[in-house]
Design a protein around this motif. Structure first.
Motif, PDB file in Angstrom:
ATOM      1  N   UNK A 189      67.655 -38.548  26.279  1.00 10.03           N
ATOM      2  CA  UNK A 189      68.572 -38.110  25.227  1.00 10.03           C
ATOM      3  C   UNK A 189      68.549 -36.592  25.066  1.00 10.03           C
ATOM      4  N   UNK A 190      67.369 -36.006  25.118  1.00  9.17           N
ATOM      5  CA  UNK A 190      67.255 -34.548  24.953  1.00  9.17           C
ATOM      6  C   UNK A 190      67.993 -33.798  26.051  1.00  9.17           C
ATOM      7  N   UNK A 191      67.798 -34.230  27.307  1.00  8.52           N
ATOM      8  CA  UNK A 191      68.472 -33.556  28.409  1.00  8.52           C
ATOM      9  C   UNK A 191      69.985 -33.761  28.352  1.00  8.52           C
ATOM     10  N   UNK A 192      70.401 -34.953  27.937  1.00  6.19           N
ATOM     11  CA  UNK A 192      71.836 -35.209  27.846  1.00  6.19           C
ATOM     12  C   UNK A 192      72.488 -34.304  26.805  1.00  6.19           C
ATOM     13  N   UNK A 193      71.809 -34.115  25.668  1.00  9.36           N
ATOM     14  CA  UNK A 193      72.380 -33.257  24.624  1.00  9.36           C
ATOM     15  C   UNK A 193      72.357 -31.793  25.058  1.00  9.36           C
ATOM     16  N   UNK A 194      71.323 -31.353  25.738  1.00  6.75           N
ATOM     17  CA  UNK A 194      71.297 -29.986  26.258  1.00  6.75           C
ATOM     18  C   UNK A 194      72.423 -29.771  27.266  1.00  6.75           C
ATOM     19  N   UNK A 195      72.657 -30.778  28.112  1.00  5.91           N
ATOM     20  CA  UNK A 195      73.738 -30.697  29.095  1.00  5.91           C
ATOM     21  C   UNK A 195      75.089 -30.565  28.408  1.00  5.91           C
ATOM     22  N   UNK A 196      75.288 -31.336  27.346  1.00  8.65           N
ATOM     23  CA  UNK A 196      76.557 -31.250  26.624  1.00  8.65           C
ATOM     24  C   UNK A 196      76.706 -29.898  25.943  1.00  8.65           C
ATOM     25  N   UNK A 198      75.574 -26.969  26.842  1.00  7.06           N
ATOM     26  CA  UNK A 198      75.848 -25.875  27.778  1.00  7.06           C
ATOM     27  C   UNK A 198      77.214 -25.996  28.440  1.00  7.06           C
ATOM     28  N   UNK A 199      77.883 -27.146  28.291  1.00  7.60           N
ATOM     29  CA  UNK A 199      79.196 -27.337  28.921  1.00  7.60           C
ATOM     30  C   UNK A 199      80.308 -27.467  27.892  1.00  7.60           C
ATOM     31  N   UNK A 200      80.028 -27.111  26.642  1.00  7.80           N
ATOM     32  CA  UNK A 200      81.028 -27.147  25.577  1.00  7.80           C
ATOM     33  C   UNK A 200      81.015 -25.819  24.830  1.00  7.80           C
ATOM     34  N   UNK A 201      82.178 -25.439  24.362  1.00  8.78           N
ATOM     35  CA  UNK A 201      82.280 -24.238  23.568  1.00  8.78           C
ATOM     36  C   UNK A 201      81.918 -24.488  22.115  1.00  8.78           C
ATOM     37  N   UNK A 202      82.043 -23.442  21.312  1.00  8.80           N
ATOM     38  CA  UNK A 202      81.718 -23.567  19.886  1.00  8.80           C
ATOM     39  C   UNK A 202      82.692 -24.478  19.151  1.00  8.80           C
ATOM     40  N   UNK A 203      83.873 -24.720  19.745  1.00  8.90           N
ATOM     41  CA  UNK A 203      84.850 -25.624  19.144  1.00  8.90           C
ATOM     42  C   UNK A 203      84.639 -27.062  19.590  1.00  8.90           C
ATOM     43  N   UNK A 204      83.522 -27.340  20.283  1.00  4.32           N
ATOM     44  CA  UNK A 204      83.167 -28.680  20.751  1.00  4.32           C
ATOM     45  C   UNK A 204      84.131 -29.239  21.798  1.00  4.32           C
ATOM     46  N   UNK A 205      84.857 -28.352  22.475  1.00  2.00           N
ATOM     47  CA  UNK A 205      85.730 -28.784  23.551  1.00  2.00           C
ATOM     48  C   UNK A 205      85.038 -28.563  24.903  1.00  2.00           C
ATOM     49  N   UNK A 206      85.221 -29.511  25.828  1.00  3.74           N
ATOM     50  CA  UNK A 206      84.545 -29.371  27.124  1.00  3.74           C
ATOM     51  C   UNK A 206      85.099 -28.205  27.929  1.00  3.74           C
ATOM     52  N   UNK A 210      82.476 -30.433  34.369  1.00  2.00           N
ATOM     53  CA  UNK A 210      81.130 -30.801  33.922  1.00  2.00           C
ATOM     54  C   UNK A 210      81.111 -31.111  32.435  1.00  2.00           C
ATOM     55  N   UNK A 211      81.982 -30.498  31.671  1.00  2.00           N
ATOM     56  CA  UNK A 211      82.046 -30.806  30.246  1.00  2.00           C
ATOM     57  C   UNK A 211      82.467 -32.239  30.002  1.00  2.00           C
ATOM     58  N   UNK A 212      83.493 -32.695  30.729  1.00  2.00           N
ATOM     59  CA  UNK A 212      83.927 -34.085  30.584  1.00  2.00           C
ATOM     60  C   UNK A 212      82.848 -35.045  31.062  1.00  2.00           C
ATOM     61  N   UNK A 213      82.137 -34.680  32.116  1.00  2.00           N
ATOM     62  CA  UNK A 213      81.054 -35.527  32.618  1.00  2.00           C
ATOM     63  C   UNK A 213      79.919 -35.635  31.608  1.00  2.00           C
ATOM     64  N   UNK A 214      79.617 -34.528  30.924  1.00  5.34           N
ATOM     65  CA  UNK A 214      78.540 -34.558  29.921  1.00  5.34           C
ATOM     66  C   UNK A 214      78.924 -35.448  28.744  1.00  5.34           C
ATOM     67  N   UNK A 215      80.204 -35.446  28.346  1.00  2.88           N
ATOM     68  CA  UNK A 215      80.644 -36.328  27.271  1.00  2.88           C
ATOM     69  C   UNK A 215      80.475 -37.794  27.663  1.00  2.88           C
ATOM     70  N   UNK A 216      80.875 -38.119  28.882  1.00  2.00           N
ATOM     71  CA  UNK A 216      80.749 -39.494  29.346  1.00  2.00           C
ATOM     72  C   UNK A 216      79.279 -39.921  29.387  1.00  2.00           C
ATOM     73  N   UNK A 217      78.408 -39.006  29.803  1.00  2.00           N
ATOM     74  CA  UNK A 217      76.975 -39.323  29.889  1.00  2.00           C
ATOM     75  C   UNK A 217      76.395 -39.600  28.503  1.00  2.00           C
ATOM     76  N   UNK A 218      76.683 -38.733  27.527  1.00  2.00           N
ATOM     77  CA  UNK A 218      76.172 -38.928  26.173  1.00  2.00           C
ATOM     78  C   UNK A 218      76.756 -40.191  25.563  1.00  2.00           C
ATOM     79  N   UNK A 219      78.040 -40.436  25.790  1.00  2.00           N
ATOM     80  CA  UNK A 219      78.679 -41.618  25.212  1.00  2.00           C
ATOM     81  C   UNK A 219      78.052 -42.902  25.759  1.00  2.00           C
ATOM     82  N   UNK A 220      77.757 -42.946  27.028  1.00  2.00           N
ATOM     83  CA  UNK A 220      77.123 -44.138  27.604  1.00  2.00           C
ATOM     84  C   UNK A 220      75.726 -44.359  27.015  1.00  2.00           C
TER      85      UNK A 220
END
Length: 284
Positions: A189-196, A198-206, A210-220
């Protein structure tokens, strides 16, 4: 007649004071003379002196030292010495390679890391990962918790929103007191959140693919965790999930003059729709 007239052909012993042979000069008829029994000064311990009494040991002569018993590799046969030496050489080589790999993973960019960076990362990650740099230490000074809530379609067709579930607290409870915690409990969980992050801006957009991939990883991950909750599983069908982080600064020690705010800060992501593949993966 003189004493010499006893036997003109017999062997003569040493003459005494009267010219006669000494008693005991011969061991027997035709036998050799006996060796001297008594030891003179400096004789070995246990020698017999005049009168058959044991001679005292000479204090000036050191006693022989016992041979020390063989120890370590010297006690092994040549074949086992070769095997033990080879095993020690292999262990030393592996230790040297490991220390070198960890060093280059923490060191600033250099020629070795530019050429062999992938090999270094393949050796170090994820088992030997460090969360700070060797020449610029920056340990974490915050407690970051990942929380999730869900929208569930009940059997009546209504949408019900659950409360926030602290997934990081669940991992912490599983690790606390566990001598051998799993890599999943410690880092998934920690690595998944760190990955998200670093691949998202301050507006929480990917940002990028890699940003879309990080969202899919956290969601799963969160759907899998919620699928294990029996209360949520009985309530209905999972429709959407929302993830947020709760960050709290670590309180400085008593001797420090540093002042930091201990009020929690939240980063809330938008709602994500759960796909059928993700819900089926949670039930497997």
């Amino acid at each position: 007649m003189d004493a010499y007239d006893e036997d003109s052909k017999g062997p003569y012993g040493p003459d005494g004071s009267a010219g006669a042979r000494r008693a005991g000069a011969l061991d027997g008829p035709g036998g050799p003379p006996e060796p001297p029994v008594g030891g003179g000064p400096g004789g070995a311990p246990g020698d017999r002196g005049p009168g058959g009494a044991p001679e005292p040991a000479d204090p000036a002569r050191p006693a022989p030292e016992p041979m020390p018993p063989s120890a370590g590799l010297a006690a092994l046969s040549p074949r086992y010495r070769l095997v033990a030496g080879g095993a020690l050489a292999v262990v030393a080589a592996v230790a040297a390679v490991h220390l070198g790999m960890v060093f280059f993973s923490l060191a600033p960019a250099n020629t070795v890391t530019k050429r062999h960076g992938k090999a270094v990362e393949a050796w170090v990650y994820p088992e030997f990962e460090q969360n700070w740099k060797l020449f610029a230490p920056n340990p974490l000074q915050q407690n970051i918790a990942v929380q999730v809530r869900a929208q569930i379609r009940t059997q009546d067709g209504d949408l019900r929103t659950t409360g926030w579930t602290d997934l990081s607290a669940q991992d912490g409870a599983a690790i606390d007191g566990n001598l051998l915690p799993s890599h999943t409990q410690q880092n998934e969980l920690r690595r998944a959140w760190d990955f998200l992050g670093t691949t998202h801006g301050t507006d929480n957009r990917p940002v990028g693919v890699r940003g879309a991939l990080s969202e899919q990883y956290v969601r799963r991950i969160v759907v899998l965790r919620l699928g294990r909750d029996e209360a949520i599983s009985r309530a209905g069908t999972l429709q959407r999930v929302q993830v947020r982080s709760r960050t709290v600064n670590v309180t400085p020690p008593g001797w420090s003059r540093e002042k930091v705010s201990t009020a929690p800060a939240y980063r809330v992501l938008p709602w994500w729709t759960v796909t059928g593949d993700e819900t089926e993966a949670g039930t497997r």
